[in-house]
Design a protein around this motif. Structure first.
Motif, PDB file in Angstrom:
ATOM      1  N   LEU A 258       0.819  -1.212   0.000  1.00  0.00           N
ATOM      2  CA  LEU A 258       0.000   0.000   0.000  1.00  0.00           C
ATOM      3  C   LEU A 258       0.853   1.263   0.000  1.00  0.00           C
ATOM      4  CD1 LEU A 258      -2.903  -0.801   2.498  1.00  0.00           C
ATOM      5  CD2 LEU A 258      -3.107  -0.313   0.068  1.00  0.00           C
ATOM      6  N   PHE A 259       1.868   1.302   0.858  1.00  0.00           N
ATOM      7  CA  PHE A 259       2.734   2.480   0.916  1.00  0.00           C
ATOM      8  C   PHE A 259       3.543   2.644  -0.364  1.00  0.00           C
ATOM      9  CE2 PHE A 259       2.360   2.176   5.668  1.00  0.00           C
ATOM     10  CZ  PHE A 259       1.676   3.370   5.793  1.00  0.00           C
ATOM     11  N   GLN A 260       3.941   1.543  -0.951  1.00  0.00           N
ATOM     12  CA  GLN A 260       4.692   1.620  -2.201  1.00  0.00           C
ATOM     13  C   GLN A 260       3.827   2.220  -3.310  1.00  0.00           C
ATOM     14  OE1 GLN A 260       5.792  -2.163  -3.882  1.00  0.00           O
ATOM     15  NE2 GLN A 260       7.693  -1.324  -4.699  1.00  0.00           N
ATOM     16  N   GLU A 261       2.565   1.815  -3.375  1.00  0.00           N
ATOM     17  CA  GLU A 261       1.653   2.357  -4.388  1.00  0.00           C
ATOM     18  C   GLU A 261       1.379   3.835  -4.152  1.00  0.00           C
ATOM     19  OE1 GLU A 261      -1.764  -0.135  -4.100  1.00  0.00           O
ATOM     20  OE2 GLU A 261      -0.833  -1.785  -5.209  1.00  0.00           O
ATOM     21  N   GLN A 262       1.226   4.232  -2.902  1.00  0.00           N
ATOM     22  CA  GLN A 262       0.868   5.618  -2.599  1.00  0.00           C
ATOM     23  C   GLN A 262       2.048   6.573  -2.719  1.00  0.00           C
ATOM     24  OE1 GLN A 262      -1.166   5.752   1.130  1.00  0.00           O
ATOM     25  NE2 GLN A 262      -2.986   4.750   0.320  1.00  0.00           N
ATOM     26  N   THR A 263       3.260   6.099  -2.474  1.00  0.00           N
ATOM     27  CA  THR A 263       4.404   7.001  -2.535  1.00  0.00           C
ATOM     28  C   THR A 263       5.020   7.069  -3.931  1.00  0.00           C
ATOM     29  OG1 THR A 263       5.899   5.241  -1.783  1.00  0.00           O
ATOM     30  CG2 THR A 263       5.020   6.754  -0.107  1.00  0.00           C
ATOM     31  N   ARG A 264       4.478   6.321  -4.873  1.00  0.00           N
ATOM     32  CA  ARG A 264       4.964   6.412  -6.243  1.00  0.00           C
ATOM     33  C   ARG A 264       4.787   7.809  -6.809  1.00  0.00           C
ATOM     34  NH1 ARG A 264       2.891   1.127  -8.585  1.00  0.00           N
ATOM     35  NH2 ARG A 264       4.627  -0.082  -7.827  1.00  0.00           N
TER      36      ARG A 264
ATOM     37  N   MET B  84       4.821  10.577  -5.121  1.00  0.00           N
ATOM     38  CA  MET B  84       5.693  11.514  -4.414  1.00  0.00           C
ATOM     39  C   MET B  84       7.146  11.163  -4.719  1.00  0.00           C
ATOM     40  SD  MET B  84       3.712  11.345  -0.766  1.00  0.00           S
ATOM     41  CE  MET B  84       4.920  12.310   0.064  1.00  0.00           C
ATOM     42  N   HIS B  85       7.769  11.922  -5.594  1.00  0.00           N
ATOM     43  CA  HIS B  85       9.139  11.621  -5.991  1.00  0.00           C
ATOM     44  C   HIS B  85      10.109  11.999  -4.868  1.00  0.00           C
ATOM     45  CE1 HIS B  85       7.913  10.630 -10.002  1.00  0.00           C
ATOM     46  NE2 HIS B  85       7.191  11.733 -10.041  1.00  0.00           N
ATOM     47  N   GLY B  86      11.075  11.149  -4.632  1.00  0.00           N
ATOM     48  CA  GLY B  86      12.083  11.416  -3.615  1.00  0.00           C
ATOM     49  C   GLY B  86      11.687  11.000  -2.222  1.00  0.00           C
ATOM     50  N   VAL B  87      10.562  10.295  -2.065  1.00  0.00           N
ATOM     51  CA  VAL B  87      10.111   9.839  -0.747  1.00  0.00           C
ATOM     52  C   VAL B  87       9.949   8.324  -0.797  1.00  0.00           C
ATOM     53  CG1 VAL B  87       8.240   9.917   0.933  1.00  0.00           C
ATOM     54  CG2 VAL B  87       8.924  11.991  -0.251  1.00  0.00           C
ATOM     55  N   MET B  88      10.454   7.668   0.239  1.00  0.00           N
ATOM     56  CA  MET B  88      10.321   6.222   0.328  1.00  0.00           C
ATOM     57  C   MET B  88       9.865   5.851   1.737  1.00  0.00           C
ATOM     58  SD  MET B  88      13.054   3.286  -0.661  1.00  0.00           S
ATOM     59  CE  MET B  88      13.995   3.270   0.842  1.00  0.00           C
ATOM     60  N   VAL B  89       8.796   5.094   1.823  1.00  0.00           N
ATOM     61  CA  VAL B  89       8.271   4.628   3.105  1.00  0.00           C
ATOM     62  C   VAL B  89       8.291   3.108   3.077  1.00  0.00           C
ATOM     63  CG1 VAL B  89       6.269   4.576   4.633  1.00  0.00           C
ATOM     64  CG2 VAL B  89       6.774   6.640   3.339  1.00  0.00           C
ATOM     65  N   SER B  90       8.938   2.519   4.070  1.00  0.00           N
ATOM     66  CA  SER B  90       8.956   1.064   4.165  1.00  0.00           C
ATOM     67  C   SER B  90       8.520   0.638   5.566  1.00  0.00           C
ATOM     68  CB  SER B  90      10.339   0.508   3.836  1.00  0.00           C
ATOM     69  OG  SER B  90      11.288   1.028   4.721  1.00  0.00           O
ATOM     70  N   VAL B  91       7.841  -0.480   5.622  1.00  0.00           N
ATOM     71  CA  VAL B  91       7.370  -1.032   6.894  1.00  0.00           C
ATOM     72  C   VAL B  91       8.449  -1.985   7.398  1.00  0.00           C
ATOM     73  CG1 VAL B  91       5.512  -2.277   8.038  1.00  0.00           C
ATOM     74  CG2 VAL B  91       5.004  -0.858   6.046  1.00  0.00           C
ATOM     75  N   THR B  92       9.115  -1.594   8.486  1.00  0.00           N
ATOM     76  CA  THR B  92      10.224  -2.407   8.983  1.00  0.00           C
ATOM     77  C   THR B  92       9.764  -3.531   9.906  1.00  0.00           C
ATOM     78  OG1 THR B  92      10.589  -0.845  10.775  1.00  0.00           O
ATOM     79  CG2 THR B  92      11.904  -0.560   8.783  1.00  0.00           C
ATOM     80  N   ARG B  93       8.698  -3.292  10.654  1.00  0.00           N
ATOM     81  CA  ARG B  93       8.255  -4.293  11.620  1.00  0.00           C
ATOM     82  C   ARG B  93       6.786  -4.050  11.949  1.00  0.00           C
ATOM     83  NH1 ARG B  93      10.822  -3.973  17.461  1.00  0.00           N
ATOM     84  NH2 ARG B  93      10.640  -1.865  16.733  1.00  0.00           N
ATOM     85  N   THR B  94       6.044  -5.114  12.183  1.00  0.00           N
ATOM     86  CA  THR B  94       4.663  -5.001  12.641  1.00  0.00           C
ATOM     87  C   THR B  94       4.469  -5.915  13.841  1.00  0.00           C
ATOM     88  OG1 THR B  94       3.969  -6.695  11.076  1.00  0.00           O
ATOM     89  CG2 THR B  94       3.639  -4.402  10.405  1.00  0.00           C
TER      90      THR B  94
ATOM     91  N   ILE C 157       0.159  10.299   7.509  1.00  0.00           N
ATOM     92  CA  ILE C 157      -0.269   8.898   7.521  1.00  0.00           C
ATOM     93  C   ILE C 157      -1.291   8.657   8.622  1.00  0.00           C
ATOM     94  CG2 ILE C 157       0.534   6.550   8.037  1.00  0.00           C
ATOM     95  CD1 ILE C 157       3.121   7.318   6.503  1.00  0.00           C
ATOM     96  N   THR C 158      -1.070   9.228   9.809  1.00  0.00           N
ATOM     97  CA  THR C 158      -2.030   9.032  10.901  1.00  0.00           C
ATOM     98  C   THR C 158      -3.353   9.738  10.616  1.00  0.00           C
ATOM     99  OG1 THR C 158      -0.994  10.840  12.131  1.00  0.00           O
ATOM    100  CG2 THR C 158      -0.346   8.602  12.707  1.00  0.00           C
ATOM    101  N   ARG C 159      -3.309  10.848   9.866  1.00  0.00           N
ATOM    102  CA  ARG C 159      -4.563  11.506   9.478  1.00  0.00           C
ATOM    103  C   ARG C 159      -5.367  10.639   8.510  1.00  0.00           C
ATOM    104  NH1 ARG C 159      -2.524  16.186   7.061  1.00  0.00           N
ATOM    105  NH2 ARG C 159      -0.807  16.488   8.473  1.00  0.00           N
ATOM    106  N   ASN C 160      -4.679   9.906   7.666  1.00  0.00           N
ATOM    107  CA  ASN C 160      -5.344   9.057   6.670  1.00  0.00           C
ATOM    108  C   ASN C 160      -5.441   7.604   7.120  1.00  0.00           C
ATOM    109  OD1 ASN C 160      -5.655  11.188   4.843  1.00  0.00           O
ATOM    110  ND2 ASN C 160      -3.538  10.950   4.174  1.00  0.00           N
ATOM    111  N   GLU C 161      -5.425   7.386   8.413  1.00  0.00           N
ATOM    112  CA  GLU C 161      -5.431   6.039   8.968  1.00  0.00           C
ATOM    113  C   GLU C 161      -6.700   5.262   8.591  1.00  0.00           C
ATOM    114  OE1 GLU C 161      -5.568   4.505  13.478  1.00  0.00           O
ATOM    115  OE2 GLU C 161      -3.994   5.933  13.021  1.00  0.00           O
ATOM    116  N   LYS C 162      -7.835   5.920   8.576  1.00  0.00           N
ATOM    117  CA  LYS C 162      -9.097   5.241   8.243  1.00  0.00           C
ATOM    118  C   LYS C 162      -9.098   4.767   6.797  1.00  0.00           C
ATOM    119  CE  LYS C 162     -11.949   7.453  11.679  1.00  0.00           C
ATOM    120  NZ  LYS C 162     -13.119   8.276  11.963  1.00  0.00           N
ATOM    121  N   HIS C 163      -8.585   5.599   5.913  1.00  0.00           N
ATOM    122  CA  HIS C 163      -8.514   5.213   4.504  1.00  0.00           C
ATOM    123  C   HIS C 163      -7.552   4.036   4.314  1.00  0.00           C
ATOM    124  CE1 HIS C 163      -8.561   5.500   0.186  1.00  0.00           C
ATOM    125  NE2 HIS C 163      -7.234   5.588   0.181  1.00  0.00           N
TER     126      HIS C 163
END
Length: 111
Positions: free
Chosen positions: A20-26, A28-38, A66-72
């Motif tokens: 999901l984060f990979q699709e959404q940050t595409r 936004m150039h120059g930004v990378m969000v990765s999930v390290t642990r859950t 991200i926390t503002r868009n938590e419901k989405h």
């Protein structure tokens, strides 16, 4: 036995959130969000996700967004895993600053 189930579900959630984060940050150039642990609570109702954000200067701004868009995000996650879980867990996001910490230690050791 319960812990094994929690680990499997946590890995599944990590994989789906990272997609999901990979699709959404595409966009936004120059930004990378990765999930390290859950981590998932024993009753499977709360998922805590640790995010590594590059560049780290924008980490606070992005985590607030991200926390503002938590419901989405929860809705999108629910559409992906609705056949595997009956209840979609509540999402909580935190910044994983372990890479910055390691980098700082390396700088101090070089001095």
């Amino acid at each position: 036995m319960q812990e094994t189930r929690q680990n499997k579900i946590a890995r599944m959630l990590q994989k789906e959130l990272s997609i999901l984060f990979q699709e959404q940050t595409r966009a936004m150039h120059g930004v990378m969000v990765s999930v390290t642990r859950t981590k998932i609570s024993p009753d499977l109702s709360i998922c805590t996700a640790y995010l590594s954000i590059f560049p780290s200067e924008r980490a606070n701004e992005l985590i607030q967004n991200i926390t503002r868009n938590e419901k989405h995000l929860r809705y999108e996650l629910g559409t992906r895993i609705r056949h595997q879980m009956r209840i979609i867990p509540e999402l909580r996001f935190f910044i994983d600053d372990s890479l910055d910490y390691i980098e700082r230690i390396d700088e101090l050791l070089k001095k």
